[in-house]
Design a protein around this motif. Structure first.
Motif, PDB file in Angstrom:
ATOM      1  N   GLY A 202       0.814  -1.209   0.000  1.00  0.00           N
ATOM      2  CA  GLY A 202       0.000   0.000   0.000  1.00  0.00           C
ATOM      3  C   GLY A 202       0.845   1.255   0.000  1.00  0.00           C
ATOM      4  O   GLY A 202       0.560   2.223  -0.712  1.00  0.00           O
ATOM      5  N   LEU A 203       1.917   1.253   0.784  1.00  0.00           N
ATOM      6  CA  LEU A 203       2.802   2.420   0.840  1.00  0.00           C
ATOM      7  C   LEU A 203       3.551   2.609  -0.477  1.00  0.00           C
ATOM      8  O   LEU A 203       3.843   3.748  -0.879  1.00  0.00           O
ATOM      9  N   LEU A 204       3.838   1.526  -1.164  1.00  0.00           N
ATOM     10  CA  LEU A 204       4.452   1.640  -2.483  1.00  0.00           C
ATOM     11  C   LEU A 204       3.445   2.178  -3.494  1.00  0.00           C
ATOM     12  O   LEU A 204       3.805   2.962  -4.385  1.00  0.00           O
ATOM     13  N   PHE A 205       2.189   1.764  -3.380  1.00  0.00           N
ATOM     14  CA  PHE A 205       1.150   2.321  -4.255  1.00  0.00           C
ATOM     15  C   PHE A 205       1.061   3.837  -4.088  1.00  0.00           C
ATOM     16  O   PHE A 205       0.957   4.576  -5.076  1.00  0.00           O
ATOM     17  N   VAL A 206       1.066   4.316  -2.845  1.00  0.00           N
ATOM     18  CA  VAL A 206       0.972   5.753  -2.601  1.00  0.00           C
ATOM     19  C   VAL A 206       2.118   6.475  -3.317  1.00  0.00           C
ATOM     20  O   VAL A 206       1.907   7.475  -4.019  1.00  0.00           O
ATOM     21  N   GLN A 207       3.320   5.972  -3.145  1.00  0.00           N
ATOM     22  CA  GLN A 207       4.479   6.626  -3.767  1.00  0.00           C
ATOM     23  C   GLN A 207       4.436   6.547  -5.285  1.00  0.00           C
ATOM     24  O   GLN A 207       4.783   7.518  -5.973  1.00  0.00           O
ATOM     25  N   TYR A 208       4.041   5.404  -5.809  1.00  0.00           N
ATOM     26  CA  TYR A 208       4.012   5.257  -7.271  1.00  0.00           C
ATOM     27  C   TYR A 208       2.969   6.194  -7.880  1.00  0.00           C
ATOM     28  O   TYR A 208       3.225   6.855  -8.896  1.00  0.00           O
ATOM     29  N   LEU A 209       1.806   6.276  -7.249  1.00  0.00           N
ATOM     30  CA  LEU A 209       0.767   7.179  -7.758  1.00  0.00           C
ATOM     31  C   LEU A 209       1.231   8.636  -7.717  1.00  0.00           C
ATOM     32  O   LEU A 209       1.054   9.387  -8.684  1.00  0.00           O
ATOM     33  N   ASN A 211       4.563   9.950  -7.033  1.00  0.00           N
ATOM     34  CA  ASN A 211       5.895  10.324  -7.506  1.00  0.00           C
ATOM     35  C   ASN A 211       6.187   9.922  -8.944  1.00  0.00           C
ATOM     36  O   ASN A 211       7.015  10.550  -9.604  1.00  0.00           O
ATOM     37  N   VAL A 212       5.542   8.865  -9.412  1.00  0.00           N
ATOM     38  CA  VAL A 212       5.813   8.384 -10.763  1.00  0.00           C
ATOM     39  C   VAL A 212       4.703   8.781 -11.724  1.00  0.00           C
ATOM     40  O   VAL A 212       4.967   9.360 -12.786  1.00  0.00           O
ATOM     41  N   LEU A 213       3.446   8.494 -11.365  1.00  0.00           N
ATOM     42  CA  LEU A 213       2.337   8.847 -12.252  1.00  0.00           C
ATOM     43  C   LEU A 213       1.918  10.294 -12.115  1.00  0.00           C
ATOM     44  O   LEU A 213       1.229  10.833 -12.985  1.00  0.00           O
ATOM     45  N   GLY A 214       2.317  10.948 -11.027  1.00  0.00           N
ATOM     46  CA  GLY A 214       1.954  12.349 -10.845  1.00  0.00           C
ATOM     47  C   GLY A 214       0.484  12.557 -10.533  1.00  0.00           C
ATOM     48  O   GLY A 214      -0.053  13.645 -10.805  1.00  0.00           O
ATOM     49  N   PHE A 215      -0.176  11.579  -9.952  1.00  0.00           N
ATOM     50  CA  PHE A 215      -1.582  11.731  -9.587  1.00  0.00           C
ATOM     51  C   PHE A 215      -1.719  12.805  -8.522  1.00  0.00           C
ATOM     52  O   PHE A 215      -1.127  12.719  -7.448  1.00  0.00           O
ATOM     53  N   ASP A 216      -2.525  13.838  -8.806  1.00  0.00           N
ATOM     54  CA  ASP A 216      -2.651  14.958  -7.874  1.00  0.00           C
ATOM     55  C   ASP A 216      -4.062  15.095  -7.314  1.00  0.00           C
ATOM     56  O   ASP A 216      -4.414  16.128  -6.737  1.00  0.00           O
ATOM     57  N   GLY A 217      -4.876  14.052  -7.491  1.00  0.00           N
ATOM     58  CA  GLY A 217      -6.213  14.073  -6.921  1.00  0.00           C
ATOM     59  C   GLY A 217      -6.206  13.664  -5.463  1.00  0.00           C
ATOM     60  O   GLY A 217      -5.161  13.607  -4.802  1.00  0.00           O
ATOM     61  N   THR A 218      -7.380  13.373  -4.936  1.00  0.00           N
ATOM     62  CA  THR A 218      -7.519  12.944  -3.553  1.00  0.00           C
ATOM     63  C   THR A 218      -7.102  11.483  -3.430  1.00  0.00           C
ATOM     64  O   THR A 218      -7.590  10.626  -4.179  1.00  0.00           O
ATOM     65  N   LEU A 219      -6.211  11.212  -2.497  1.00  0.00           N
ATOM     66  CA  LEU A 219      -5.723   9.857  -2.269  1.00  0.00           C
ATOM     67  C   LEU A 219      -5.992   9.498  -0.807  1.00  0.00           C
ATOM     68  O   LEU A 219      -5.254   9.907   0.090  1.00  0.00           O
ATOM     69  N   MET A 336      13.899   2.870 -10.248  1.00  0.00           N
ATOM     70  CA  MET A 336      13.143   3.844  -9.450  1.00  0.00           C
ATOM     71  C   MET A 336      13.704   3.932  -8.036  1.00  0.00           C
ATOM     72  O   MET A 336      13.793   5.023  -7.459  1.00  0.00           O
ATOM     73  N   ILE A 337      14.069   2.790  -7.480  1.00  0.00           N
ATOM     74  CA  ILE A 337      14.639   2.788  -6.131  1.00  0.00           C
ATOM     75  C   ILE A 337      16.029   3.419  -6.154  1.00  0.00           C
ATOM     76  O   ILE A 337      16.375   4.240  -5.281  1.00  0.00           O
ATOM     77  N   GLU A 338      16.830   3.062  -7.148  1.00  0.00           N
ATOM     78  CA  GLU A 338      18.186   3.603  -7.230  1.00  0.00           C
ATOM     79  C   GLU A 338      18.177   5.118  -7.418  1.00  0.00           C
ATOM     80  O   GLU A 338      19.047   5.825  -6.894  1.00  0.00           O
ATOM     81  N   SER A 339      17.193   5.631  -8.144  1.00  0.00           N
ATOM     82  CA  SER A 339      17.127   7.068  -8.402  1.00  0.00           C
ATOM     83  C   SER A 339      16.556   7.855  -7.232  1.00  0.00           C
ATOM     84  O   SER A 339      16.629   9.088  -7.217  1.00  0.00           O
ATOM     85  N   GLY A 340      15.949   7.161  -6.265  1.00  0.00           N
ATOM     86  CA  GLY A 340      15.350   7.836  -5.121  1.00  0.00           C
ATOM     87  C   GLY A 340      13.912   8.253  -5.337  1.00  0.00           C
ATOM     88  O   GLY A 340      13.306   8.876  -4.455  1.00  0.00           O
ATOM     89  N   ARG A 341      13.320   7.910  -6.476  1.00  0.00           N
ATOM     90  CA  ARG A 341      11.922   8.276  -6.717  1.00  0.00           C
ATOM     91  C   ARG A 341      10.985   7.513  -5.784  1.00  0.00           C
ATOM     92  O   ARG A 341       9.910   8.003  -5.429  1.00  0.00           O
ATOM     93  N   ILE A 342      11.377   6.313  -5.417  1.00  0.00           N
ATOM     94  CA  ILE A 342      10.597   5.499  -4.488  1.00  0.00           C
ATOM     95  C   ILE A 342      11.470   5.191  -3.277  1.00  0.00           C
ATOM     96  O   ILE A 342      12.578   4.677  -3.410  1.00  0.00           O
ATOM     97  N   ASP A 343      10.947   5.510  -2.097  1.00  0.00           N
ATOM     98  CA  ASP A 343      11.651   5.268  -0.837  1.00  0.00           C
ATOM     99  C   ASP A 343      11.189   3.939  -0.257  1.00  0.00           C
ATOM    100  O   ASP A 343      10.053   3.817   0.213  1.00  0.00           O
ATOM    101  N   VAL A 344      12.053   2.931  -0.305  1.00  0.00           N
ATOM    102  CA  VAL A 344      11.705   1.643   0.300  1.00  0.00           C
ATOM    103  C   VAL A 344      12.364   1.464   1.664  1.00  0.00           C
ATOM    104  O   VAL A 344      11.882   0.684   2.489  1.00  0.00           O
TER     105      VAL A 344
END
Length: 378
Positions: A202-209, A211-219, A336-344
């Motif tokens: 779930g926490l990875l979903f939040v970050q992917y939405l 930081n990667v997809l740029g979803f800016d709606g209500t989450l 994505m992890i290596e670049s820091g876009r996703i914090d695991v």
């Protein structure tokens, strides 16, 4: 070599097991880190057994003990005579799934031909379907199944490319689905995502939405654990404690009655399935990501069907192959992890520094209030 072997339900023994023989197209990887997954917990506790014989019957642990662990990173220590694209000494992550491409089968099956490797006609999976997994000193896999690190990223974080890959694959399935509401691209855009469960996935979903997809709606993230809610908020979610407020009421209040155009179940809780009719907007999308859902009568689907939702149930980290045969989704997740876009790293609350600690890791640590993610580091 030594391995933590599941010999019966809730019974893991650390013992010596034979080393696998290396085929010409394979490599031997010394395991450096392996994550503990919810699927492992289901198997250990006897809620699931994915090891089947040629007729599809379950192979009991009593007749065939299993070495679990499928979130694997390590170092290549030996390569087969015909292994290509990898060198001894390289640090790698491991795609645990054996497919037509990894096995160099010709022609490939219809699923591998379309990049849906997790549905390979002859699919087998280290640590899940009976093949020996990562809770061991080493593992042998096809050379095409290892992806070299391109940085000095530690192996603990690298091992979490596998669960991130599963999230990437699932989200890509949502993007491709012919749904009324889209995550991006048209007037009928998703305004609200409701995510049930802020465990590691779930926490990875939040970050992917975000930081990667740029979803800016209500989450909106529904999670009973206070610690996990803090992480979800740090990553860009707006949290709900379902133990203090009825989830449907909270979603109704925060969306002014519109509800969720996209509902993601990352909890595996039966109560979430029962609540789907109250949470999702008509012709919205429901992503069934987690497994479990015990104790739910199928009659709950009566209320779901009237809403005409798009229902998706992707599995694994399939998603195509690179020109050299390596799994595209794993490559993307690792970068994505290596670049820091996703914090695991922030997800890891429990570290186990030997195979001897594996039995304790499955003896109840995952039920502790402060637990989010465990990793065995060798």
């Amino acid at each position: 070599m030594r391995a933590a072997v599941l010999v019966d339900v809730n019974r893991i023994e650390v013992r010596d097991v034979p080393r696998a023989v290396l085929a010409p197209h394979e490599v031997r990887v010394r395991v450096g880190a392996v994550g503990l997954c919810g699927t492992d917990v289901h198997i250990v506790e006897g809620h699931a057994n994915y090891h089947r014989d040629a007729h599809g019957r379950v192979v009991p642990l009593a007749s065939c003990p299993q070495i679990l662990g499928h979130e694997i990173a390590g170092e290549v220590v030996e390569i087969g005579a015909d292994a290509r694209g990898v060198r001894v000494g390289e640090r790698v992550i491991v795609d645990q799934g054996r497919t037509c491409v990894g096995e160099r089968r010709t022609p490939v099956c219809e699923y591998c031909a379309t990049g849906d490797s997790h549905q390979c006609e002859w699919y087998a999976e280290h640590g899940i379907t009976g093949l020996p997994g990562g809770f061991a000193e080493e593992i042998v896999v096809p050379a095409a199944n290892v992806v070299p690190l391109a940085s000095d990223l530690d192996l603990l974080r690298a091992a979490l490319a596998e669960p991130l890959g599963c999230v990437v694959h699932s989200t890509e399935t949502v993007l491709r689905a012919p749904s009324r509401y889209r995550l991006a691209g048209d007037a009928a855009a998703v305004r609200t995502v409701v995510l049930c469960g802020a465990g590691p996935s779930g926490l990875l979903f939040v970050q992917y939405l975000r930081n990667v997809l740029g979803f800016d709606g209500t989450l909106l993230v529904s999670e009973p654990s206070a610690r996990r809610r803090v992480l979800a908020e740090r990553f860009g979610g707006e949290t709900i404690d379902p133990t203090s407020t009825p989830l449907a009421d909270a979603v109704r209040d925060r969306t002014e009655g519109r509800m969720a155009e996209l509902l993601i179940d990352a909890s595996g809780a039966g109560a979430v399935i029962a609540a789907v009719p109250e949470l999702v907007r008509k012709q919205g999308t429901v992503l069934f990501y987690a497994h479990g859902h015990a104790g739910v009568d199928l009659s709950v689907m009566n209320g779901v069907q009237f809403l005409e939702p798009t229902m998706l149930s992707p599995c694994g980290a399939s998603g195509g192959f690179e020109p050299d045969g390596r799994p595209t989704t794993y490559v993307r997740a690792l970068r994505m992890i290596e670049s820091g876009r996703i914090d695991v790293g922030s997800l890891v609350t429990h570290r186990y520094h030997s195979l001897d600690a594996v039995p304790q890791a499955f003896a109840g640590d995952h039920r502790l209030p402060e637990y989010v993610k465990g990793v065995v580091v060798l």
